[in-house]
Design a protein around this motif. Structure first.
Motif, PDB file in Angstrom:
ATOM      1  N   ARG A 127       0.818  -1.221   0.000  1.00  0.00           N
ATOM      2  CA  ARG A 127       0.000   0.000   0.000  1.00  0.00           C
ATOM      3  C   ARG A 127       0.849   1.267   0.000  1.00  0.00           C
ATOM      4  NH1 ARG A 127      -5.343  -1.209   1.386  1.00  0.00           N
ATOM      5  NH2 ARG A 127      -5.739   0.910   0.676  1.00  0.00           N
ATOM      6  N   GLY A 128       2.081   1.192  -0.458  1.00  0.00           N
ATOM      7  CA  GLY A 128       2.896   2.395  -0.470  1.00  0.00           C
ATOM      8  C   GLY A 128       4.179   2.211  -1.266  1.00  0.00           C
ATOM      9  N   LEU A 129       4.739   3.338  -1.704  1.00  0.00           N
ATOM     10  CA  LEU A 129       6.021   3.361  -2.404  1.00  0.00           C
ATOM     11  C   LEU A 129       7.021   4.157  -1.586  1.00  0.00           C
ATOM     12  CD1 LEU A 129       4.949   4.286  -6.071  1.00  0.00           C
ATOM     13  CD2 LEU A 129       5.359   2.006  -5.146  1.00  0.00           C
ATOM     14  N   GLU A 130       8.241   3.668  -1.523  1.00  0.00           N
ATOM     15  CA  GLU A 130       9.326   4.461  -0.964  1.00  0.00           C
ATOM     16  C   GLU A 130       9.986   5.215  -2.119  1.00  0.00           C
ATOM     17  OE1 GLU A 130      12.063   2.407   1.550  1.00  0.00           O
ATOM     18  OE2 GLU A 130      10.508   1.050   2.307  1.00  0.00           O
ATOM     19  N   LEU A 131       9.984   6.525  -2.050  1.00  0.00           N
ATOM     20  CA  LEU A 131      10.480   7.364  -3.129  1.00  0.00           C
ATOM     21  C   LEU A 131      11.621   8.242  -2.649  1.00  0.00           C
ATOM     22  CD1 LEU A 131       7.058   8.649  -4.560  1.00  0.00           C
ATOM     23  CD2 LEU A 131       8.353   6.629  -5.279  1.00  0.00           C
ATOM     24  N   GLN A 132      12.407   8.700  -3.617  1.00  0.00           N
ATOM     25  CA  GLN A 132      13.426   9.702  -3.318  1.00  0.00           C
ATOM     26  C   GLN A 132      13.528  10.654  -4.496  1.00  0.00           C
ATOM     27  OE1 GLN A 132      17.423   8.380  -2.428  1.00  0.00           O
ATOM     28  NE2 GLN A 132      17.755  10.185  -1.151  1.00  0.00           N
ATOM     29  N   THR A 133      13.150  11.894  -4.253  1.00  0.00           N
ATOM     30  CA  THR A 133      13.293  12.933  -5.259  1.00  0.00           C
ATOM     31  C   THR A 133      14.746  13.383  -5.292  1.00  0.00           C
ATOM     32  OG1 THR A 133      11.035  13.659  -4.891  1.00  0.00           O
ATOM     33  CG2 THR A 133      12.483  15.212  -6.003  1.00  0.00           C
ATOM     34  N   ARG A 134      15.223  13.737  -6.468  1.00  0.00           N
ATOM     35  CA  ARG A 134      16.616  14.139  -6.616  1.00  0.00           C
ATOM     36  C   ARG A 134      16.965  15.256  -5.622  1.00  0.00           C
ATOM     37  NH1 ARG A 134      18.452  15.380 -12.615  1.00  0.00           N
ATOM     38  NH2 ARG A 134      17.614  13.253 -12.765  1.00  0.00           N
ATOM     39  N   GLY A 135      17.943  15.004  -4.793  1.00  0.00           N
ATOM     40  CA  GLY A 135      18.368  15.988  -3.806  1.00  0.00           C
ATOM     41  C   GLY A 135      17.527  16.006  -2.550  1.00  0.00           C
ATOM     42  N   GLY A 136      16.484  15.184  -2.476  1.00  0.00           N
ATOM     43  CA  GLY A 136      15.610  15.188  -1.315  1.00  0.00           C
ATOM     44  C   GLY A 136      15.777  13.958  -0.455  1.00  0.00           C
ATOM     45  N   ALA A 137      15.063  13.927   0.648  1.00  0.00           N
ATOM     46  CA  ALA A 137      15.108  12.794   1.567  1.00  0.00           C
ATOM     47  C   ALA A 137      14.094  11.742   1.130  1.00  0.00           C
ATOM     48  CB  ALA A 137      14.796  13.270   2.985  1.00  0.00           C
ATOM     49  N   PRO A 138      14.314  10.483   1.466  1.00  0.00           N
ATOM     50  CA  PRO A 138      13.320   9.450   1.157  1.00  0.00           C
ATOM     51  C   PRO A 138      11.972   9.771   1.787  1.00  0.00           C
ATOM     52  CG  PRO A 138      15.406   8.460   1.798  1.00  0.00           C
ATOM     53  CD  PRO A 138      15.520   9.930   2.091  1.00  0.00           C
ATOM     54  N   GLU A 139      10.910   9.369   1.099  1.00  0.00           N
ATOM     55  CA  GLU A 139       9.551   9.602   1.587  1.00  0.00           C
ATOM     56  C   GLU A 139       8.682   8.439   1.167  1.00  0.00           C
ATOM     57  OE1 GLU A 139       7.170  12.461  -0.830  1.00  0.00           O
ATOM     58  OE2 GLU A 139       9.123  12.952  -1.709  1.00  0.00           O
ATOM     59  N   THR A 140       7.470   8.375   1.717  1.00  0.00           N
ATOM     60  CA  THR A 140       6.523   7.312   1.393  1.00  0.00           C
ATOM     61  C   THR A 140       5.299   7.902   0.722  1.00  0.00           C
ATOM     62  OG1 THR A 140       7.253   5.950   3.256  1.00  0.00           O
ATOM     63  CG2 THR A 140       5.099   5.456   2.321  1.00  0.00           C
ATOM     64  N   LEU A 141       4.889   7.295  -0.374  1.00  0.00           N
ATOM     65  CA  LEU A 141       3.678   7.701  -1.089  1.00  0.00           C
ATOM     66  C   LEU A 141       2.673   6.568  -0.963  1.00  0.00           C
ATOM     67  CD1 LEU A 141       2.125   9.615  -3.024  1.00  0.00           C
ATOM     68  CD2 LEU A 141       3.189   8.346  -4.914  1.00  0.00           C
ATOM     69  N   ALA A 142       1.553   6.844  -0.282  1.00  0.00           N
ATOM     70  CA  ALA A 142       0.518   5.829  -0.093  1.00  0.00           C
ATOM     71  C   ALA A 142      -0.250   5.614  -1.400  1.00  0.00           C
ATOM     72  CB  ALA A 142      -0.432   6.241   1.020  1.00  0.00           C
ATOM     73  N   HIS A 143      -0.683   4.390  -1.612  1.00  0.00           N
ATOM     74  CA  HIS A 143      -1.476   4.086  -2.806  1.00  0.00           C
ATOM     75  C   HIS A 143      -2.361   2.882  -2.529  1.00  0.00           C
ATOM     76  CE1 HIS A 143       0.653   0.362  -3.851  1.00  0.00           C
ATOM     77  NE2 HIS A 143       1.770   0.986  -3.575  1.00  0.00           N
ATOM     78  N   ASP A 144      -3.374   2.728  -3.351  1.00  0.00           N
ATOM     79  CA  ASP A 144      -4.212   1.533  -3.310  1.00  0.00           C
ATOM     80  C   ASP A 144      -3.750   0.511  -4.334  1.00  0.00           C
ATOM     81  OD1 ASP A 144      -6.509   2.194  -1.360  1.00  0.00           O
ATOM     82  OD2 ASP A 144      -6.365   3.986  -2.617  1.00  0.00           O
ATOM     83  N   LEU A 145      -3.307   0.992  -5.500  1.00  0.00           N
ATOM     84  CA  LEU A 145      -2.737   0.132  -6.530  1.00  0.00           C
ATOM     85  C   LEU A 145      -1.619   0.883  -7.225  1.00  0.00           C
ATOM     86  CD1 LEU A 145      -5.920  -1.353  -8.299  1.00  0.00           C
ATOM     87  CD2 LEU A 145      -4.468  -2.510  -6.614  1.00  0.00           C
ATOM     88  N   ALA A 146      -0.584   0.157  -7.625  1.00  0.00           N
ATOM     89  CA  ALA A 146       0.513   0.769  -8.379  1.00  0.00           C
ATOM     90  C   ALA A 146       0.775  -0.081  -9.620  1.00  0.00           C
ATOM     91  CB  ALA A 146       1.772   0.865  -7.527  1.00  0.00           C
ATOM     92  N   PHE A 147       0.891   0.576 -10.775  1.00  0.00           N
ATOM     93  CA  PHE A 147       1.098  -0.096 -12.062  1.00  0.00           C
ATOM     94  C   PHE A 147       2.505   0.180 -12.568  1.00  0.00           C
ATOM     95  CE2 PHE A 147      -3.434   0.551 -11.703  1.00  0.00           C
ATOM     96  CZ  PHE A 147      -3.991  -0.598 -12.255  1.00  0.00           C
ATOM     97  N   TRP A 148       3.117  -0.851 -13.127  1.00  0.00           N
ATOM     98  CA  TRP A 148       4.444  -0.681 -13.717  1.00  0.00           C
ATOM     99  C   TRP A 148       4.311  -0.386 -15.208  1.00  0.00           C
ATOM    100  CZ3 TRP A 148       9.324   0.191 -12.490  1.00  0.00           C
ATOM    101  CH2 TRP A 148      10.290   0.056 -13.481  1.00  0.00           C
ATOM    102  N   ALA A 149       4.884   0.739 -15.654  1.00  0.00           N
ATOM    103  CA  ALA A 149       4.949   1.084 -17.073  1.00  0.00           C
ATOM    104  C   ALA A 149       6.327   1.652 -17.385  1.00  0.00           C
ATOM    105  CB  ALA A 149       3.856   2.098 -17.431  1.00  0.00           C
ATOM    106  N   GLY A 150       7.336   1.161 -16.660  1.00  0.00           N
ATOM    107  CA  GLY A 150       8.662   1.745 -16.728  1.00  0.00           C
ATOM    108  C   GLY A 150       9.642   1.055 -17.658  1.00  0.00           C
ATOM    109  N   GLY A 151       9.164   0.215 -18.547  1.00  0.00           N
ATOM    110  CA  GLY A 151      10.060  -0.404 -19.502  1.00  0.00           C
ATOM    111  C   GLY A 151       9.869  -1.903 -19.610  1.00  0.00           C
ATOM    112  N   VAL A 152      10.326  -2.460 -20.743  1.00  0.00           N
ATOM    113  CA  VAL A 152      10.145  -3.882 -21.010  1.00  0.00           C
ATOM    114  C   VAL A 152      11.409  -4.663 -20.685  1.00  0.00           C
ATOM    115  CG1 VAL A 152       8.439  -3.432 -22.808  1.00  0.00           C
ATOM    116  CG2 VAL A 152      10.853  -3.646 -23.435  1.00  0.00           C
ATOM    117  N   ARG A 153      11.219  -5.947 -20.447  1.00  0.00           N
ATOM    118  CA  ARG A 153      12.301  -6.879 -20.191  1.00  0.00           C
ATOM    119  C   ARG A 153      12.139  -8.078 -21.121  1.00  0.00           C
ATOM    120  NH1 ARG A 153      15.076  -6.254 -15.780  1.00  0.00           N
ATOM    121  NH2 ARG A 153      15.490  -8.486 -15.586  1.00  0.00           N
ATOM    122  N   PRO A 154      13.190  -8.826 -21.341  1.00  0.00           N
ATOM    123  CA  PRO A 154      13.050 -10.018 -22.182  1.00  0.00           C
ATOM    124  C   PRO A 154      12.061 -11.010 -21.579  1.00  0.00           C
ATOM    125  CG  PRO A 154      15.369  -9.502 -21.762  1.00  0.00           C
ATOM    126  CD  PRO A 154      14.570  -8.644 -20.844  1.00  0.00           C
ATOM    127  N   ALA A 155      11.317 -11.705 -22.433  1.00  0.00           N
ATOM    128  CA  ALA A 155      10.458 -12.784 -21.942  1.00  0.00           C
ATOM    129  C   ALA A 155      11.347 -13.812 -21.230  1.00  0.00           C
ATOM    130  CB  ALA A 155       9.714 -13.427 -23.101  1.00  0.00           C
TER     131      ALA A 155
END
Length: 395
Positions: free
Chosen positions: A227-255
């Motif tokens: 129910r959450g993502l640990e994020l870090q913005t460039r130059g910032g401190a780590p933070e948590t972003l709450a979510h109900d669902l998270a989808f991956w669309a960040g690139g493909v990998r070999p089958a």
């Protein structure tokens, strides 16, 4: 276990595989070849519009190619099975226990839109490109929308921009009994659509913001929780972003199955083929070909910047069909001239962004509004008709 033989064995029946079958059946020499096609599924959702299918903006009946039913020519058959490996003599092993051999083998097993396995908690991210991913993700999305939900899309390329736009579009039109979600798009880059022009990236950001999408650029995902993502913005401190669902669309990998075939691969795990799309290009008469998202072409100065788009799959399938027929019909004492694949540096990109759309070609980026959405659906219907599957716009 069973053993079976055909002239041509095609592994995978999505864009590249079904087009190869189509091209072979267009030539007199190709029609004389017996063909076996193996795929895990009998039908294929139209991948360029899978995000519209996910939110039910595009009904499944209008976006599903009945692939198995399109393979009807004499001397052809379609097996619903899963490839598990390849023996040294190029005999294919299937999950059912069957073993298939052939005079020519073509691997068109595609790629996976999947997060890197080293990302902590990657198993909590939802995919939606492949049939099994889609079947698992769509019910979870509809269940989450039973109340106001927070949805996150990871990845600011074309796939991520389009998915975020469709999720934001649920504020306007959505299935009965559901609520409009909040949508956040997270990307580590400085702008959206990093592989396209800067103008396109600015236009996409403007259109998404206008539809209520919160943009978190220059932000890395450190870990994923249920129910959450640990994020870090460039130059910032780590933070948590709450979510109900998270989808991956960040690139493909070999089958994953590509690693089980014992064929040459690139450092990133894709099949390495020469310009003629043969897996062993040092052998002019090599009977093993590969095409589509499963491959990277190696030639000249190194790895070609393949577009990884549906149109590229169609072009590659045409080259494989030509070369395969040339080898099949050549006299025993003569080496046929094989056709190399042509590198296309760019091609018009259509990008749908919820209520908006654009077309991008080189440095040109033009907003099209609803016209772009209509045109991409028109292309889908033309694609289905190519294989004899006419889908009514009102079906």
């Amino acid at each position: 276990m069973t053993s079976d033989h055909s002239d041509v064995l095609i592994l995978g029946a999505s864009f590249a595989g079904i087009e190869l079958y189509h091209q072979l059946r267009r030539s007199a020499a190709g029609r004389k070849l017996s063909i076996t096609i193996v795929d895990r599924q009998p039908a294929h959702g139209y991948i360029p519009l899978c995000q519209e299918r996910l939110v039910l903006r595009l009904p499944p009946a209008q976006s599903l190619l009945p692939t198995q039913r399109c393979v009807t020519a004499p001397g052809t058959r379609y097996l619903v099975d899963e490839v598990t490996g390849l023996d040294a003599d190029h005999q294919v092993r299937l999950a059912s226990g069957a073993r298939l051999s052939s005079r020519f083998l073509v691997i068109a097993l595609g790629s996976a839109l999947a997060p890197p396995p080293q990302l902590p908690g990657h198993e909590h991210l939802l995919g939606y490109k492949l049939a099994d991913e889609f079947a698992a993700s769509q019910p979870r999305l509809l269940a989450a929308l039973a109340q106001p939900a927070q949805l996150v899309v990871i990845g600011g390329g074309i796939s991520g921009v389009e998915l975020a736009g469709e999720l934001a579009g649920l504020a306007r039109v959505r299935p009965p009994g559901t609520h409009a979600p909040g949508v956040t798009l997270v990307d580590a880059g400085e702008r959206l659509l990093g592989n396209l022009t800067e103008r396109a990236g600015r236009m996409a950001a403007r259109q998404l913001a206008a539809q209520g999408v919160a943009l978190r650029l220059q932000t890395r995902v450190l870990a994923v929780h249920e129910r959450g993502l640990e994020l870090q913005t460039r130059g910032g401190a780590p933070e948590t972003l709450a979510h109900d669902l998270a989808f991956w669309a960040g690139g493909v990998r070999p089958a994953p199955v590509l690693a089980e075939l014992g064929l040459p691969r690139t450092a990133s795990g894709f099949l390495a083929v020469g310009p003629t799309l043969q897996c062993h290009p040092e052998r002019v008469d090599s009977p093993v070909f590969a095409c589509g998202d499963a491959v990277r072409v190696i030639g000249g100065a190194g790895e070609w910047p393949t577009m990884q788009r549906a149109i590229e799959c169609l072009w590659q399938a045409k080259v494989v069909a030509h070369n395969l027929v040339a080898l099949a019909t050549a006299p025993a004492n003569r080496r046929p001239a094989l056709r190399p694949h042509s590198l296309t540096a760019d091609f018009p990109h259509g990008v749908s962004i919820g209520a908006a759309s654009m077309i991008v070609y080189g440095r040109l980026a033009v907003e099209l509004g609803p016209l772009g959405v209509w045109f991409r659906r028109f292309l889908m219907r033309q694609y289905f008709r190519r294989y004899g599957a006419s889908i009514s716009p009102t079906q």
